[in-house]
Write a protein that holds these residues in place. Structure first.
Motif, PDB file in Angstrom:
ATOM      1  N   LEU A   1     -49.859  40.731   9.784  1.00 28.36           N
ATOM      2  CA  LEU A   1     -50.716  39.591   9.467  1.00 28.36           C
ATOM      3  C   LEU A   1     -51.321  39.071  10.754  1.00 28.36           C
ATOM      4  O   LEU A   1     -50.605  38.755  11.711  1.00 28.36           O
ATOM      5  CB  LEU A   1     -49.903  38.481   8.787  1.00 28.36           C
ATOM      6  N   LEU A   2     -52.646  38.993  10.788  1.00 25.88           N
ATOM      7  CA  LEU A   2     -53.369  38.401  11.911  1.00 25.88           C
ATOM      8  C   LEU A   2     -53.858  37.030  11.464  1.00 25.88           C
ATOM      9  O   LEU A   2     -54.512  36.910  10.422  1.00 25.88           O
ATOM     10  CB  LEU A   2     -54.557  39.267  12.315  1.00 25.88           C
TER      11      LEU A   2
ATOM     12  N   VAL B   1     -53.113  45.877   7.372  1.00 25.94           N
ATOM     13  CA  VAL B   1     -53.487  44.664   8.100  1.00 25.94           C
ATOM     14  C   VAL B   1     -54.088  43.646   7.135  1.00 25.94           C
ATOM     15  O   VAL B   1     -55.006  43.959   6.373  1.00 25.94           O
ATOM     16  CB  VAL B   1     -54.496  44.980   9.230  1.00 25.94           C
ATOM     17  N   THR B   2     -53.555  42.438   7.193  1.00 25.60           N
ATOM     18  CA  THR B   2     -54.100  41.296   6.463  1.00 25.60           C
ATOM     19  C   THR B   2     -54.523  40.268   7.497  1.00 25.60           C
ATOM     20  O   THR B   2     -53.797  40.012   8.460  1.00 25.60           O
ATOM     21  CB  THR B   2     -53.044  40.684   5.522  1.00 25.60           C
TER      22      THR B   2
ATOM     23  N   GLU C   1     -48.542  38.424   0.516  1.00 24.59           N
ATOM     24  CA  GLU C   1     -47.295  39.170   0.420  1.00 24.59           C
ATOM     25  C   GLU C   1     -46.560  39.103   1.764  1.00 24.59           C
ATOM     26  O   GLU C   1     -47.135  38.750   2.783  1.00 24.59           O
ATOM     27  CB  GLU C   1     -47.561  40.620   0.011  1.00 24.59           C
ATOM     28  N   CYS C   2     -45.296  39.464   1.732  1.00 25.91           N
ATOM     29  CA  CYS C   2     -44.478  39.443   2.943  1.00 25.91           C
ATOM     30  C   CYS C   2     -45.036  40.409   3.988  1.00 25.91           C
ATOM     31  O   CYS C   2     -45.612  41.440   3.648  1.00 25.91           O
ATOM     32  CB  CYS C   2     -43.032  39.789   2.616  1.00 25.91           C
ATOM     33  N   GLN C   3     -44.854  40.059   5.240  1.00 30.52           N
ATOM     34  CA  GLN C   3     -45.356  40.844   6.356  1.00 30.52           C
ATOM     35  C   GLN C   3     -44.206  41.174   7.294  1.00 30.52           C
ATOM     36  O   GLN C   3     -43.197  40.465   7.341  1.00 30.52           O
ATOM     37  CB  GLN C   3     -46.421  40.048   7.118  1.00 30.52           C
ATOM     38  N   ASP C   4     -44.370  42.246   8.056  1.00 25.73           N
ATOM     39  CA  ASP C   4     -43.374  42.627   9.052  1.00 25.73           C
ATOM     40  C   ASP C   4     -43.623  41.932  10.384  1.00 25.73           C
ATOM     41  O   ASP C   4     -42.697  41.613  11.119  1.00 25.73           O
ATOM     42  CB  ASP C   4     -43.389  44.143   9.263  1.00 25.73           C
ATOM     43  N   VAL C   5     -44.905  41.738  10.713  1.00 28.63           N
ATOM     44  CA  VAL C   5     -45.302  41.163  11.997  1.00 28.63           C
ATOM     45  C   VAL C   5     -46.402  40.139  11.754  1.00 28.63           C
ATOM     46  O   VAL C   5     -47.288  40.360  10.924  1.00 28.63           O
ATOM     47  CB  VAL C   5     -45.835  42.257  12.957  1.00 28.63           C
TER      48      VAL C   5
ATOM     49  N   MET D   1     -41.647  34.739   5.404  1.00 33.10           N
ATOM     50  CA  MET D   1     -41.861  36.161   5.196  1.00 33.10           C
ATOM     51  C   MET D   1     -40.823  37.035   5.869  1.00 33.10           C
ATOM     52  O   MET D   1     -40.829  38.246   5.704  1.00 33.10           O
ATOM     53  CB  MET D   1     -43.249  36.569   5.692  1.00 33.10           C
ATOM     54  N   GLY D   2     -39.991  36.444   6.686  1.00 35.24           N
ATOM     55  CA  GLY D   2     -39.000  37.232   7.414  1.00 35.24           C
ATOM     56  C   GLY D   2     -39.637  38.126   8.446  1.00 35.24           C
ATOM     57  O   GLY D   2     -39.096  39.186   8.772  1.00 35.24           O
ATOM     58  N   ALA D   3     -40.773  37.713   8.958  1.00 32.64           N
ATOM     59  CA  ALA D   3     -41.524  38.549   9.920  1.00 32.64           C
ATOM     60  C   ALA D   3     -40.912  38.453  11.306  1.00 32.64           C
ATOM     61  O   ALA D   3     -40.206  37.524  11.630  1.00 32.64           O
ATOM     62  CB  ALA D   3     -42.979  38.106   9.973  1.00 32.64           C
TER      63      ALA D   3
END
Length: 129
Positions: free
Chosen positions: A4-5, A35-36, A102-106, A127-129
């Motif tokens: 996510l940016l 990428v979102t 939605e959930c993101q990793d970063v 998101m637990g990012a």
């Protein structure tokens, strides 16, 4: 990886923030990442047509990136108190928009404006990012 940016500006806005995150997002997509982009409606030295940006939010695809735009109240930026109000309202609007993503990793946040750091902290927790 899902990335996510978060930036106040993204093309068709022009300027360093818009161009930096556009190029970064495009490169990450080419490397196989999802990428979102969470950003505002175009409002800063806009180039091109802006008729498609109506309503309170717009979800679009740009070069493989999902670009999620939210409307942020606009205030005159040359008045310091109003500029601060605009920056905090942007952080508020972006934080509310996180619920729709939605959930993101970063999560990568372009700051300034400094209140956008709060958006990154909330995204990390939600998101637990």
């Amino acid at each position: 990886m899902r990335i996510l940016l978060v930036s106040g500006y993204f093309p068709p806005d022009t300027g360093s923030a818009a161009n930096l995150f556009y190029e970064l997002g495009r490169t990450l997509v080419r490397k196989g990442h999802t990428v979102t982009v969470l950003t505002s409606f175009p409002s800063y030295h806009v180039t091109g047509a802006t008729k498609t940006y109506a309503g309170s939010r717009v979800d679009e695809q740009i070069e493989g990136m999902r670009v999620y735009r939210v409307r942020v109240p606009q205030f005159p930026r040359y008045v310091p108190a109003l500029r601060a109000l605009w920056q905090f309202s942007m952080a508020y609007c972006f934080t509310r928009a996180l619920r729709r993503l939605e959930c993101q990793d970063v999560v990568l946040v372009y700051s300034p404006p400094l209140p956008l750091g709060f958006v990154g902290a909330v995204a990390k927790k939600r998101m637990g990012a």
